[in-house]
Design a protein around this motif. Sequence first.
Motif, short mmCIF file in Angstrom:
data_model
loop_
_atom_site.label_atom_id
_atom_site.label_comp_id
_atom_site.label_asym_id
_atom_site.label_seq_id
_atom_site.Cartn_x
_atom_site.Cartn_y
_atom_site.Cartn_z
N ILE A 94 -7.87 1.12 -5.62
CA ILE A 94 -7.60 0.50 -6.90
C ILE A 94 -6.21 -0.24 -7.60
O ILE A 94 -6.25 -0.09 -8.69
CB ILE A 94 -8.41 1.91 -8.02
N SER A 95 -5.05 0.33 -7.19
CA SER A 95 -3.64 0.74 -7.21
C SER A 95 -3.03 0.24 -5.81
O SER A 95 -3.17 0.46 -5.45
CB SER A 95 -3.28 1.20 -8.72
N GLY A 96 -2.04 -0.74 -5.95
CA GLY A 96 -0.99 0.01 -5.00
C GLY A 96 0.11 -1.02 -5.61
O GLY A 96 0.96 -1.56 -6.94
N GLN A 97 1.22 -0.41 -5.27
CA GLN A 97 3.13 -0.58 -5.93
C GLN A 97 3.64 -0.91 -4.27
O GLN A 97 4.00 -0.64 -3.34
CB GLN A 97 3.84 0.55 -6.54
N ALA A 98 4.48 -1.90 -4.64
CA ALA A 98 5.82 -2.37 -3.77
C ALA A 98 7.24 -2.04 -4.58
O ALA A 98 7.48 -2.31 -5.59
CB ALA A 98 5.68 -4.00 -3.60
N THR A 154 9.20 -0.53 0.72
CA THR A 154 7.79 0.65 1.11
C THR A 154 6.30 0.61 -0.03
O THR A 154 6.61 0.48 -1.74
CB THR A 154 8.62 1.95 0.54
N LEU A 155 5.05 0.38 0.99
CA LEU A 155 4.21 -0.53 0.39
C LEU A 155 3.32 1.22 -0.16
O LEU A 155 3.09 1.65 0.68
CB LEU A 155 3.55 -1.38 0.77
N THR A 156 2.42 0.72 -1.08
CA THR A 156 1.91 2.39 -1.29
C THR A 156 0.41 1.81 -2.27
O THR A 156 0.72 0.94 -2.94
CB THR A 156 2.62 3.38 -2.47
N ILE A 215 -3.31 8.54 -1.23
CA ILE A 215 -2.61 7.51 -1.29
C ILE A 215 -2.29 6.80 0.40
O ILE A 215 -1.96 8.18 1.42
CB ILE A 215 -0.91 7.84 -1.94
N GLY A 216 -1.82 6.01 0.51
CA GLY A 216 -1.71 5.10 2.10
C GLY A 216 -0.44 4.27 1.89
O GLY A 216 -0.09 3.54 0.85
#
Length: 881
Positions: free
Chosen positions: A321-325, A386-388, A396-397
């Motif tokens: 559903i979402s992700g962050q760098a 860091t990719l999340t 969380i991955g």
Amino acid sequence: MTDQIPPTDAVLRRLAWPLRLTRAGMFAERAVRAFWPVWTILLLAIAVFAFGAADALPLEVLWVALVLILASLIWFVVKGLRGFRLPTREAALDRLDRTLPGRPITALIDTPAVGGDDPASRAVWEAHVARMTIRAATARAPEPDLRISDRDPYGLRFIAATAFAMALLFGAIWRVGDVGDAVVGAGEASISGPSWEGWVEPPLYTGLPSLYLNDITREEFEAPAGSRITMRFYGEVGALRLRQSVMAPPAGETTDTTAPAQDLILERSGEIAVEGPNGRSWQIVMLQDQPPAVVLDGEMTGIPPGQMQFTYTATDDYAVISGQARLMLNADAADRRFGLAVEPEPREALVLDLPMPFAGSRAEFSELLVEDLSQHPFANLPVTLTLTVVDDAGQIGTIRETIDRLPGRRFFDPLANAIIEQRRDILWSSENAPRAAQILRAISHRPDGAFDDDGAYLMVRTAIRRLEAAVDSISVETRDQVAEILWNAAIELEEGDLADALERLRRAQDRLAEAMRQGASDEEIAQLMDELRQAMDDYMQQLAENAQPGEDQPDGGETMEMSMADLNEMLRRIEELMQQGRMAEAQEMLDALRQMMENMQITQGEGGDGPQTPGEQAMQDLQDTLRDQQSLSDDSFQELQEQFNPGRPNPQQGPQGQQSQQGPGQPGQEGQPGQGGQNGEPGEQAQDGQGGPQSGQPGQQPGTEQGEGRGGEGDGRSLAQRQEDLRRQLQEQALNLPGEGTEGGEAARQALEDAERAMDEAAEALGRGDLADALDSQSEAMEALREGMGELGRALAQESGTEEPGQGQADGTAPPDRPLQDPLGRQAGNAGAFGSEEGFEQREEAFRRARELLDEIRRRSAEQDRPEVELEYLRRLLDQF
């Protein structure tokens, strides 16, 4: 009054159906007014129960609701019956009669009160009856008035109808039957014993269907973690008991296992069992929701002038559903010398949202992140990426990668590079402020010869004063202001006047793109095109002024040379597409032009006046011939279109004189007065509608002078004559072709002979008026020309002993294994001219075919009568697009 005049039977028979319809309409009016509360209550009750109110409400509340509904229905039915009256035949006849002028039906059934025995009075009455008979024959039943807003001012009937429609679309009408089961459940249970029901509802994000436990015959099944298990017991309380091991009971609380309604959340694999009459048990294997995963595809790369980009792939068992760098400075991996020798100040991590796909499955996808971080303190320094990614279950991955250098803008001007280095040191730590001030003062001590831009010099001096004004340490606000000032100074030194010209060019392109989106008029488009041409001329001039003498070509020599004629041809094509309403293709071409202009550079020898070698001259002549052949092919195609659609406007005759280089004798312009000649002087007028020669002589070689028009345009010659002149010109060029005796030279001559033969066939087809056949031959001739130019380029490269063309070599003489590319990465063609191998016409055809293919896939996927296997395949194709 012994005799009376009765109405005619024919008129009464014609009035039978209008009278029946009028009576039916009056019945509908009175029924709606009397019984609208009845069907309003019924529709509301059905909608409520269709959404599962019978299962959600306690039995006592359900009984009360049913009693209220039944009492309301009885009350409104009795009230409606008391106020309802069936419409009589006389009332219907009066309603119908009132819709006609003069009330003819009343006249037909009426009799004269006096004068029945008088012949004159009788004659007058009969004439009156005859007129009324004609009017009555036109009778039509009036529309019933079903408006009841005076009785239902709040629109309750519309609310009920809307709720019923929502129940049909999103509810389950069959659940209305649960009301009867719930009401009579206790009575039946007392006869047949207690009963039970159960459901397993997986979480919504899984997209899995619910399971009805009464229909599950196997003793073991699987269910996702977090599934809701609902059990309902009917009959005597305590006769049935629930035993379960799938959810731990709340701490310090006791659970009533005999309650009529019980809800569980699947937390672990275990057993649920109904103990009692007709009891059952199941073993539930919980499917654990796996955490998402993310990987970095390839390496992080930079895009000029300073953007960074990378591609990532995310996977999950259901959906991400979402992700962050997250970017953190990796100080240990930096070159800790000079300004980086001190410890860096702590900085918060730079957090960027990862792009998510707008359509298609999110179980597995790849996306591209592009961001301009040139001015960030981390730019051009080592960082930790860091990719999340997060799924619907909140899991969380994460993956961590070390990046040697965060892509940022690089400065090649030595002075600008020195200023940027001091900016980096200040942002690294405030302790570097005194040292940076000293270095900046040293490099600006003697500005003459170093600072070509006075504005940049003043900005550097301002930064020095602010740095030296800080007594102990500079504040964060002052540090950021100084960093901004130094950045602007470096940009001025790096780009100079070229930056202003480029900004004007970008602004003109942006305004033109916005005009496309807003559907501007042709006049507005023409004005914006003029602004874009002017901005492009200024930018090209600044490029030429900024070109350094003796500057080498980029490594590898893989460049593409373009003339102003090529750029003007692109602008003409963009305007033509906009006039034809093909805005999407025009926007694509404008984006390509923007990218090429921003990546363009001027190399030594471009547009120079130095002498050309025979090979360069031959290549230039072949380029002119190819360009003239393309122009002739365009004119042939336009004439073919004109044959099928004579009234079709010429798309090349746009505003602002796109054909200013063509005389009045050009096809499609013969005999038009007011065409201006060169230098604003009036051109010669064609006589008797025939376009006479306006410039040049009939035997003039095409492509000699720009003002005369390439390929004989504007000299009044026919398409066949122009094609024949091109063939003779190519024949002369083939005789003087260099590279004789070499394999490449012979291959080039053979290709030019093929082109000459195709031109000869095209001229014959034009002479007999077969434009379609001529277009095929012209296309074959252009293809052979391109092949010959490529062979000639390779032959010239072999003669010069080089593998790749350098400065001063013929355009486009690239080796076969190293095709030239333009700044967009497309193959430029063997001749080096833009579009010789991959012209915009071919790209437009590819775009058009791609759009048609996508539309066809969408159309087929909407046809539900196709096999499910085919529909699933079409949906997968759409997900990819």
